[in-house]
Design a protein around this motif. Structure first.
Motif, mmCIF file in Angstrom:
data_model
loop_
_atom_site.group_PDB
_atom_site.id
_atom_site.type_symbol
_atom_site.label_atom_id
_atom_site.label_comp_id
_atom_site.label_asym_id
_atom_site.label_seq_id
_atom_site.Cartn_x
_atom_site.Cartn_y
_atom_site.Cartn_z
ATOM 1 N N HIS A 176 36.931 42.755 41.666
ATOM 2 C CA HIS A 176 38.154 42.910 40.795
ATOM 3 C C HIS A 176 38.976 41.724 41.039
ATOM 4 O O HIS A 176 39.599 41.474 39.632
ATOM 5 C CB HIS A 176 38.679 44.199 41.487
ATOM 6 C CG HIS A 176 40.171 44.637 40.720
ATOM 7 N ND1 HIS A 176 41.154 44.211 41.020
ATOM 8 C CD2 HIS A 176 40.108 45.519 39.831
ATOM 9 C CE1 HIS A 176 42.022 44.779 40.178
ATOM 10 N NE2 HIS A 176 41.470 45.478 39.458
ATOM 11 N N ASP A 177 39.205 40.962 41.902
ATOM 12 C CA ASP A 177 39.905 40.126 41.857
ATOM 13 C C ASP A 177 39.747 38.932 41.129
ATOM 14 O O ASP A 177 40.696 38.214 40.246
ATOM 15 C CB ASP A 177 40.285 39.360 43.239
ATOM 16 C CG ASP A 177 41.243 40.117 44.134
ATOM 17 O OD1 ASP A 177 42.070 40.980 43.580
ATOM 18 O OD2 ASP A 177 41.019 40.199 45.368
ATOM 19 N N LEU A 178 38.342 38.767 40.795
ATOM 20 C CA LEU A 178 37.946 37.499 40.073
ATOM 21 C C LEU A 178 37.729 37.811 38.591
ATOM 22 O O LEU A 178 37.210 37.051 37.623
ATOM 23 C CB LEU A 178 36.179 37.391 40.627
ATOM 24 C CG LEU A 178 36.576 36.527 42.094
ATOM 25 C CD1 LEU A 178 35.046 36.443 42.467
ATOM 26 C CD2 LEU A 178 37.103 35.257 42.024
ATOM 27 N N PHE A 179 38.296 39.125 38.268
ATOM 28 C CA PHE A 179 38.267 39.604 36.901
ATOM 29 C C PHE A 179 39.319 38.939 36.165
ATOM 30 O O PHE A 179 40.412 39.751 36.218
ATOM 31 C CB PHE A 179 37.935 41.149 36.724
ATOM 32 C CG PHE A 179 37.102 41.580 35.533
ATOM 33 C CD1 PHE A 179 35.715 41.828 35.330
ATOM 34 C CD2 PHE A 179 37.796 41.564 34.328
ATOM 35 C CE1 PHE A 179 34.940 42.140 34.395
ATOM 36 C CE2 PHE A 179 37.303 42.144 33.205
ATOM 37 C CZ PHE A 179 35.824 42.220 33.159
ATOM 38 N N PRO A 180 39.034 38.245 34.937
ATOM 39 C CA PRO A 180 40.172 37.863 34.398
ATOM 40 C C PRO A 180 40.952 38.583 33.724
ATOM 41 O O PRO A 180 40.377 39.557 32.788
ATOM 42 C CB PRO A 180 39.494 36.644 33.463
ATOM 43 C CG PRO A 180 38.360 36.354 34.011
ATOM 44 C CD PRO A 180 37.980 37.407 34.654
ATOM 45 N N PRO A 181 42.438 38.998 33.763
ATOM 46 C CA PRO A 181 43.030 40.157 32.912
ATOM 47 C C PRO A 181 42.924 40.179 31.494
ATOM 48 O O PRO A 181 42.823 41.386 31.102
ATOM 49 C CB PRO A 181 44.621 39.570 33.408
ATOM 50 C CG PRO A 181 44.383 38.825 34.598
ATOM 51 C CD PRO A 181 43.147 38.152 34.530
ATOM 52 N N VAL A 182 42.752 39.091 30.903
ATOM 53 C CA VAL A 182 42.281 38.903 29.546
ATOM 54 C C VAL A 182 41.238 39.634 29.139
ATOM 55 O O VAL A 182 41.117 40.297 28.124
ATOM 56 C CB VAL A 182 42.471 37.617 28.970
ATOM 57 C CG1 VAL A 182 41.299 36.844 29.335
ATOM 58 C CG2 VAL A 182 42.358 37.731 27.230
ATOM 59 N N LEU A 183 40.033 39.577 29.905
ATOM 60 C CA LEU A 183 39.028 40.142 29.601
ATOM 61 C C LEU A 183 38.978 41.844 29.975
ATOM 62 O O LEU A 183 38.460 42.797 29.197
ATOM 63 C CB LEU A 183 37.850 39.958 30.665
ATOM 64 C CG LEU A 183 37.127 38.373 30.351
ATOM 65 C CD1 LEU A 183 35.804 38.277 31.322
ATOM 66 C CD2 LEU A 183 36.859 38.462 29.043
ATOM 67 N N GLU A 184 39.762 42.375 30.825
ATOM 68 C CA GLU A 184 40.158 43.751 31.047
ATOM 69 C C GLU A 184 40.858 44.290 30.295
ATOM 70 O O GLU A 184 40.570 45.492 30.031
ATOM 71 C CB GLU A 184 40.797 43.677 32.776
ATOM 72 C CG GLU A 184 40.715 45.018 33.187
ATOM 73 C CD GLU A 184 41.124 44.875 34.960
ATOM 74 O OE1 GLU A 184 40.974 46.016 35.346
ATOM 75 O OE2 GLU A 184 41.684 43.946 35.119
ATOM 76 N N LYS A 185 41.889 43.499 29.628
ATOM 77 C CA LYS A 185 42.981 44.193 28.630
ATOM 78 C C LYS A 185 42.238 44.056 27.223
ATOM 79 O O LYS A 185 42.121 45.068 26.323
ATOM 80 C CB LYS A 185 43.963 43.595 28.759
ATOM 81 C CG LYS A 185 44.843 43.859 30.248
ATOM 82 C CD LYS A 185 46.158 43.225 30.021
ATOM 83 C CE LYS A 185 46.910 43.304 31.074
ATOM 84 N NZ LYS A 185 48.385 42.672 31.443
#
Length: 207
Positions: free
Chosen positions: A71-80
């Motif tokens: 979860h920490d390694l997942f870039p916020p822009v990808l998630e959003k």
């Protein structure tokens, strides 16, 4: 067997610790080290023939830590916003250095891809861009996504110093092992074309 699996998992964690991925979060390296410690404990438990319950608890803790790390390694822009926005932001980030001009074009609808696939493709491009700038000294990079005969593909080209792509040792270095692993994860294949002073062309396909 189980011990061999743990050896491979530990190797992967070491590669993650040494990569740039953990730098996105201050505490991620600490968690990777924590997970590595759990794996070492589990290997020790196996060698000491501890109870199945003890080994189960160690595995449970390792899994919980690995999920937090992921979860920490997942870039916020990808998630959003997804992969399209993620690559656009990545290209803009490199363009802002004014050392390189990155051109990104895409005709694939990434929306229906899984989050894992988004992350792997993003990390592949991140690794390639870093290689082009750091090792290849490239000033121009082209990233083209398209679908041909029901096959999704990415064509990545830079105008850097290049290398002898027929040399196996070159393919093992420059982060290509991590890239190859990620391409395998997304069910793809890849090819590299490069010669000294002629830049690099990498094509990877994925399902």
């Amino acid at each position: 067997n189980k011990m061999k699996y743990l050896d491979e998992l530990e190797k992967d964690i070491l590669q993650s610790v040494e990569s740039n991925e953990w730098k996105s979060k201050n505490n991620t390296k600490e968690r990777l080290n924590e997970l590595q410690s759990y794996i070492k404990n589990e290997k020790k438990a196996i060698s000491l023939r501890l109870s199945e319950n003890d080994i189960y608890e160690l595995k449970k803790k390792a899994l919980e830590n690995s999920r937090r790390i992921a979860h920490d390694l997942f870039p916020p822009v990808l998630e959003k916003f997804g992969l399209q926005a993620g690559i656009e932001e990545l290209a803009e980030e490199f363009n802002s250095t004014k050392k390189v001009n990155v051109v990104f074009n895409n005709t694939i609808d990434f929306e229906f891809f899984s989050a894992d696939k988004h992350l792997h493709i993003f990390r592949i491009l991140q690794e390639l861009l870093n290689n082009s700038l750091r090792h290849g000294k490239a000033t121009t990079i082209s990233i083209q996504f398209s679908t041909l005969e029901n096959q999704n593909s990415c064509i990545y080209i830079d105008n850097g110093v290049g290398f002898d792509s027929s040399d196996i040792e070159n393919k093992k270095g420059l982060g290509m092992q991590n890239i190859e692993s990620r391409i395998n994860f997304i069910g793809g294949t890849y090819s590299i074309q490069s010669k000294p002073n002629e830049g690099v062309k990498i094509i990877f396909n994925f399902k």
